[in-house]
Design an enzyme around this catalytic site. Structure first.
Site, PDB file in Angstrom:
ATOM      1  N   ARG A 105       0.868  -1.174   0.000  1.00  0.00           N
ATOM      2  CA  ARG A 105       0.000   0.000   0.000  1.00  0.00           C
ATOM      3  C   ARG A 105       0.907   1.227   0.000  1.00  0.00           C
ATOM      4  O   ARG A 105       1.711   1.421   0.912  1.00  0.00           O
ATOM      5  CB  ARG A 105      -0.870   0.006   1.244  1.00  0.00           C
ATOM      6  CG  ARG A 105      -1.700   1.248   1.328  1.00  0.00           C
ATOM      7  CD  ARG A 105      -2.338   1.402   2.666  1.00  0.00           C
ATOM      8  NE  ARG A 105      -3.136   2.606   2.673  1.00  0.00           N
ATOM      9  CZ  ARG A 105      -3.438   3.289   3.766  1.00  0.00           C
ATOM     10  NH1 ARG A 105      -3.012   2.878   4.929  1.00  0.00           N
ATOM     11  NH2 ARG A 105      -4.161   4.368   3.692  1.00  0.00           N
ATOM     12  N   HIS A 144      -7.932   6.747   0.478  1.00  0.00           N
ATOM     13  CA  HIS A 144      -8.790   5.558   0.668  1.00  0.00           C
ATOM     14  C   HIS A 144      -9.236   4.984  -0.681  1.00  0.00           C
ATOM     15  O   HIS A 144     -10.276   4.335  -0.769  1.00  0.00           O
ATOM     16  CB  HIS A 144     -10.069   5.871   1.469  1.00  0.00           C
ATOM     17  CG  HIS A 144      -9.855   6.274   2.882  1.00  0.00           C
ATOM     18  ND1 HIS A 144     -10.557   7.321   3.458  1.00  0.00           N
ATOM     19  CD2 HIS A 144      -9.038   5.794   3.852  1.00  0.00           C
ATOM     20  CE1 HIS A 144     -10.167   7.455   4.718  1.00  0.00           C
ATOM     21  NE2 HIS A 144      -9.239   6.546   4.977  1.00  0.00           N
ATOM     22  N   ARG A 151      -8.936  14.464  13.144  1.00  0.00           N
ATOM     23  CA  ARG A 151      -8.684  15.531  12.164  1.00  0.00           C
ATOM     24  C   ARG A 151      -9.903  16.439  12.040  1.00  0.00           C
ATOM     25  O   ARG A 151     -11.035  15.982  12.104  1.00  0.00           O
ATOM     26  CB  ARG A 151      -8.380  14.939  10.787  1.00  0.00           C
ATOM     27  CG  ARG A 151      -7.119  14.131  10.731  1.00  0.00           C
ATOM     28  CD  ARG A 151      -6.821  13.737   9.277  1.00  0.00           C
ATOM     29  NE  ARG A 151      -5.875  12.640   9.246  1.00  0.00           N
ATOM     30  CZ  ARG A 151      -6.101  11.472   8.651  1.00  0.00           C
ATOM     31  NH1 ARG A 151      -7.245  11.258   8.011  1.00  0.00           N
ATOM     32  NH2 ARG A 151      -5.199  10.524   8.672  1.00  0.00           N
ATOM     33  N   GLU A 211      -9.393  -3.796   2.216  1.00  0.00           N
ATOM     34  CA  GLU A 211      -8.330  -3.154   1.437  1.00  0.00           C
ATOM     35  C   GLU A 211      -7.196  -4.127   1.125  1.00  0.00           C
ATOM     36  O   GLU A 211      -6.614  -4.075   0.046  1.00  0.00           O
ATOM     37  CB  GLU A 211      -7.802  -1.929   2.204  1.00  0.00           C
ATOM     38  CG  GLU A 211      -8.800  -0.772   2.132  1.00  0.00           C
ATOM     39  CD  GLU A 211      -8.543   0.318   3.151  1.00  0.00           C
ATOM     40  OE1 GLU A 211      -8.878   0.116   4.333  1.00  0.00           O
ATOM     41  OE2 GLU A 211      -8.012   1.369   2.773  1.00  0.00           O
TER      42      GLU A 211
END
Ligand code: ADP
Length: 396
Positions: A90, A179, A240, A383
């Site tokens: 990734r 993402h 965040r 993922e």
């Protein structure tokens, strides 16, 4: 094929060994505290977790420990390292250079390094993992799967900021989105599951986790996404801030008498639902606190849901319609209250939640009523499997 999927951070490394035929993970694990002391958590499929505390001065040592664990006589899952056919990595930021996954060679590494300024914390760490695998497993192909690649279909109308054009040209300041692996996996699965026409479909994917983003996917291609040049933009997240008036940066630096870097740390690590609630970034804690009457925890969850609903509304406009809204990731898959709070704002549009069907966690299911104008579904993301699939596809 057996694919080792690696997600390498600055002090951690997540891995899964996936059998591409069964699409099952043979083992999953995590190296923590690399460069500090070192802990390997290794779980062979269907067995208990094994924890090994051992010094991991760098990522190469960490990967060697992972490989040792994979062939270990007691908790190993393969007989020989030669059984690993490829490694899927990734990589966080591929800038506008990488529009799809690629087999890694020196040219690719150079290209990723050129994107380092866009993700200074992530890309260099990702590349350390790549280098370590090249050293330890020579001859085994390494594949790069980028978080940003799926979003590269966005048109300038969606990716340009309202800034002087030269900053885009000189410094590549634009929206990239993140993402991507998850948005790709979930949108494809949603189209398949709901029997939509891949070439004539409008889907909104809500990837709601600790980091959260929403994307608008028309005919299988991203037309817009909520994260920006970095993962800071868009939704209110675990820690965040998401969208806010940029003037606040200067205002806080002045009032707190701190540097720009310190303000950015506040916006990255101390804001979001953690900042609003003062309780936690984890929604399980927020739900518990809300149930005990903590008003700020309740507000934080509501702010999160409200912002997400606003993005869904915006993306319905961006695509001039929507066929399906898909929820995924930790919160999207598991948080019943958040899904309910988001969807109750779309009654006017004829979107109706089946409250009974919504009482699920972590399973693939339609949660709208049969007469809802738009189908709403929960689709668990994966993922690592998506990275393994991309890896196999590229090598074939
Ligand atoms: P990350 O961005 O770190 O991958 P996740 O997708 O794991 O984050 O999402 C983390 C969030 O999902 C947390 O707020 C957590 O409360 C929530 N979550 C994860 N699993 C569950 C669960 N089984 N039940 C309820 N909430 C969950």
């Amino acid at each position: 094929m057996k694919v080792l999927v690696i997600n390498c951070g600055s002090s951690s490394l997540k891995y899964q060994l996936i059998d591409s035929e069964t699409e099952k993970a043979l083992a999953v694990g995590l190296c923590e505290r690399i460069g500090i002391d070192g802990r390997l958590n290794h779980t062979p499929a269907g067995q208990d977790k094994v924890v090994i505390e051992k010094d991991m001065p760098n990522h190469e040592v960490a990967i060697r420990m992972v490989l040792d664990a994979l062939v270990d006589a007691n908790h190993g899952v393969i007989g020989d390292l030669k059984e690993i056919d490829a490694v899927g990595h990734r990589l966080v930021h591929g800038g506008d250079k990488f529009t799809k996954s690629v087999i890694i060679d020196e040219e690719v590494i150079k290209g990723v390094e050129e994107c380092n300024p866009l993700a200074p914390l992530h890309n260099p760490a990702n590349l350390i993992g790549v280098r370590a695998c090249q050293t330890i497993m020579p001859g085994v192909p390494n594949i790069a799967v980028f978080d940003t690649a799926f979003h590269q279909t966005m048109e300038p109308v969606a990716f340009m900021y309202g800034l002087p054009y030269e900053y885009y040209e000189k410094y590549k300041v634009r929206r990239y989105g993140f993402h991507g692996t998850s948005h790709s996996f979930v949108s494809k699965r949603g189209i398949e599951m709901l029997g939509l026409d891949p070439d004539n479909s409008k889907v909104i994917v809500c990837h709601l986790g600790n980091g959260s983003s929403v994307s608008a996917v028309q005919n299988g291609k991203v037309v817009d996404t909520s994260m920006g040049m970095t993962p800071m933009e868009g939704l209110v997240m675990g820690t965040r801030c998401g969208d806010m008036d940029p003037t606040i940066v200067e205002y806080l630096a002045h009032n707190l008498d701190v540097s720009l870097e310190e303000v950015m740390t506040i916006l990255n690590k101390k804001s979001g639902v953690l900042g609003i609630s003062g309780v936690s970034s984890d929604f399980r804690d927020l739900d518990a606190a809300s149930n005990e009457g903590n008003e700020r925890a309740k507000l934080a969850v509501e702010v999160f849901s409200y912002r997400t609903a606003k993005y869904i509304g915006a993306y319905i406009a961006a695509m001039n319609g929507v066929d399906a809204i898909l929820f995924t990731a930790g919160l999207g898959e598991n948080n019943i209250v958040v899904r309910e709070q988001i969807l109750e704002r779309f009654g006017y549009m004829g979107i109706t939640l089946d409250k009974e069907a919504n009482q699920i966690r972590g399973e693939e299911k339609i949660i709208s009523t049969p007469d809802s104008k738009v189908t709403v579904a929960v689709i668990p993301t994966n993922e690592e499997l998506a990275i393994a699939r991309e890896t196999v596809e590229l090598l074939e």
